[in-house]
Design an enzyme around this catalytic site. Structure first.
Site, mmCIF file in Angstrom:
data_model
loop_
_atom_site.group_PDB
_atom_site.id
_atom_site.type_symbol
_atom_site.label_atom_id
_atom_site.label_comp_id
_atom_site.label_asym_id
_atom_site.label_seq_id
_atom_site.Cartn_x
_atom_site.Cartn_y
_atom_site.Cartn_z
ATOM 1 N N GLU A 114 -5.437 81.424 -15.845
ATOM 2 C CA GLU A 114 -4.818 80.404 -16.787
ATOM 3 C C GLU A 114 -3.382 80.739 -17.338
ATOM 4 O OE1 GLU A 114 -9.181 80.644 -18.417
ATOM 5 O OE2 GLU A 114 -7.529 80.553 -20.033
ATOM 6 N N CYS B 157 2.138 80.789 -22.411
ATOM 7 C CA CYS B 157 1.202 81.947 -22.496
ATOM 8 C C CYS B 157 0.752 82.142 -21.088
ATOM 9 C CB CYS B 157 0.035 81.777 -23.428
ATOM 10 S SG CYS B 157 -1.043 82.774 -23.443
ATOM 11 N N CYS C 3 -10.153 90.811 -16.626
ATOM 12 C CA CYS C 3 -9.777 92.086 -17.537
ATOM 13 C C CYS C 3 -10.642 93.056 -17.536
ATOM 14 C CB CYS C 3 -9.357 91.418 -18.874
ATOM 15 S SG CYS C 3 -8.609 92.703 -19.998
ATOM 16 N N CYS D 10 -13.331 93.728 -24.358
ATOM 17 C CA CYS D 10 -13.576 93.203 -25.489
ATOM 18 C C CYS D 10 -14.623 92.425 -25.781
ATOM 19 C CB CYS D 10 -12.213 92.700 -26.242
ATOM 20 S SG CYS D 10 -10.847 93.726 -26.115
ATOM 21 N N CYS E 118 -14.113 88.510 -26.036
ATOM 22 C CA CYS E 118 -13.283 87.820 -25.131
ATOM 23 C C CYS E 118 -13.828 87.391 -23.952
ATOM 24 C CB CYS E 118 -12.125 88.820 -25.043
ATOM 25 S SG CYS E 118 -10.763 88.076 -23.769
ATOM 26 N N CYS F 2 -8.051 82.786 -24.313
ATOM 27 C CA CYS F 2 -8.035 83.836 -23.499
ATOM 28 C C CYS F 2 -9.282 83.643 -22.404
ATOM 29 C CB CYS F 2 -7.968 85.177 -23.981
ATOM 30 S SG CYS F 2 -7.405 86.381 -22.658
#
Ligand code: SAH
Length: 355
Positions: free
Chosen positions: A91, A105, A112, A116, A119, A339
């Site tokens: 994205e 961004c 990832c 976290c 997220c 995100c």
């Protein structure tokens, strides 16, 4: 022969060399790409037709395809969901500011590995590190789109999917492309790298990019809470992290942006505002409070956002410690722009369809 990206400068120079094309042709191609925003090689009118044919045969203009694009109701934010050639979703988000300071961004990884808890990207795990051209193509797409709106790109932030420090070499090359005068020509301080706090790489970044801006996802002022939401804190705790950040400010004299996501009942107890103030007091810091974005349609992890008045109290408390802060506007609420949310939603939809 496999085609290569037009953004691969070295391969392109080699190709031109092999065909005994005069050196100035490279500049003409570069100019057409980054300054005149062509969208295919046939549009490069300054070069001969046979050279356009060579480019068509040997290079590709873009490997990414747009899977989905959405603009918020107020027109300020556009979120683009790209599909890589190997079928992964990444994205980018364009944020238009009234002042004309448009920010893009970008993502540096598909998924990832940092996990976290709040997220959406973390829930996808790491799918792959993006290639340099996949990072540059996101910028190319946004620059072209803004060009059709008679405006231009001013800032780039590595705050999309992924941890930029874990795709360091690609991030490094990408920053060179963004700041090269003959390419995107952005000033270094208008490029911001956001990290969850991977200390050895922050140290390397300090050496390599003293002019580039740094943002750190802090999200908690003590290790106990930070560990519970950001696994990275088990490896690099706050003390180690702050040491490396102090080293960055000493070396660069630059203010660091600290991101603090506000999650109801998790990291928003008022005593934490004082802890945060004490932690950052005397440091060159700018705190950005980000209201937790739940992202409609994604499976809930039980988090919700902190009420606005509490975020404002945090801000007031920081003033006592002379720490500057802003509360990030949630201008992208209607388009799942935090995100990884769009990519995750899409993946979940696909999985449900498969069942
Ligand atoms: N890995 C890097 C950059 C990507 S995340 C980093 O950790 O900084 C970019 C920012 O968005 C981070 O501060 C991240 O914590 C935040 N973020 C992630 N999920 C979010 C959500 N649901 N709501 C609001 N902010 C979120």
């Amino acid at each position: 022969m496999q085609r290569f990206s037009i953004h691969d400068e070295q391969k392109l120079q080699e190709l031109l060399g092999e065909h005994k094309v005069p050196k100035f042709r490279y500049s003409q191609i570069e100019n057409a790409l980054y300054k005149n925003f062509i969208s295919n090689f046939d549009e490069i009118e300054t070069i001969p037709k046979d050279l356009r044919e060579i480019l068509n045969k040997s290079c590709f203009y873009s490997s990414l395809t747009v899977d989905h694009e959405a603009t918020s109701a107020n027109g300020q934010t556009t979120k683009i969901l790209f599909k890589t050639q190997d079928g992964l979703l990444i994205e980018s988000v364009i944020m238009r500011h009234l002042s004309g300071r448009n920010t893009l961004c970008i993502s540096c990884q598909a998924g990832c590995p940092m996990a976290c808890t709040f997220c959406a990207t973390g829930k996808l795990w790491l799918q792959k590190n993006l290639e340099l051209y996949e990072v540059v193509e996101q910028v190319m797409y946004a620059a072209n789109l803004l060009n059709t709106e008679w405006t231009r790109l001013r800032n780039i932030v590595f705050m999309g999917m992924g941890e930029p420090m874990l795709n360091y070499e690609v991030m490094k090359e990408a920053i060179h492309v963004f700041t090269n005068q003959k390419k995107f020509d952005l000033s270094n301080r208008r490029v911001t790298v956001s990290t969850c706090g991977i200390v050895p790489w922050i140290n390397k970044f300090t050496q390599d990019f003293p002019q580039t801006s740094l943002a750190v996802s802090l999200h908690a002022p003590n290790d106990e809470i930070r560990k519970s939401i950001m696994p990275v804190d088990h490896t690099y705790n706050l003390e180690t992290l702050m040491k490396s950040l102090d080293n960055y400010t000493d070396a660069t004299n630059k203010r660091i942006f600290y991101e603090y996501i506000m999650i109801n009942g998790v990291n928003d107890h008022l005593k934490l505002a004082d802890q945060l103030g004490k932690l950052l007091e005397g440091r060159l810091a700018h705190v950005n409070f980000i209201p937790y974005n739940a992202g409609e349609g994604t499976s809930s992890d039980g988090y919700s956002t902190t009420p606005r008045f509490i975020i404002e109290k945090f801000q007031k408390t920081l003033e006592k410690y002379w720490v500057i802060s802003t509360i990030r506007a949630t201008m992208w609420d209607d388009i799942d722009a935090a995100c990884g949310q769009l990519a995750r939603k899409k993946k979940e939809q696909e999985e449900t369809q498969e069942k």
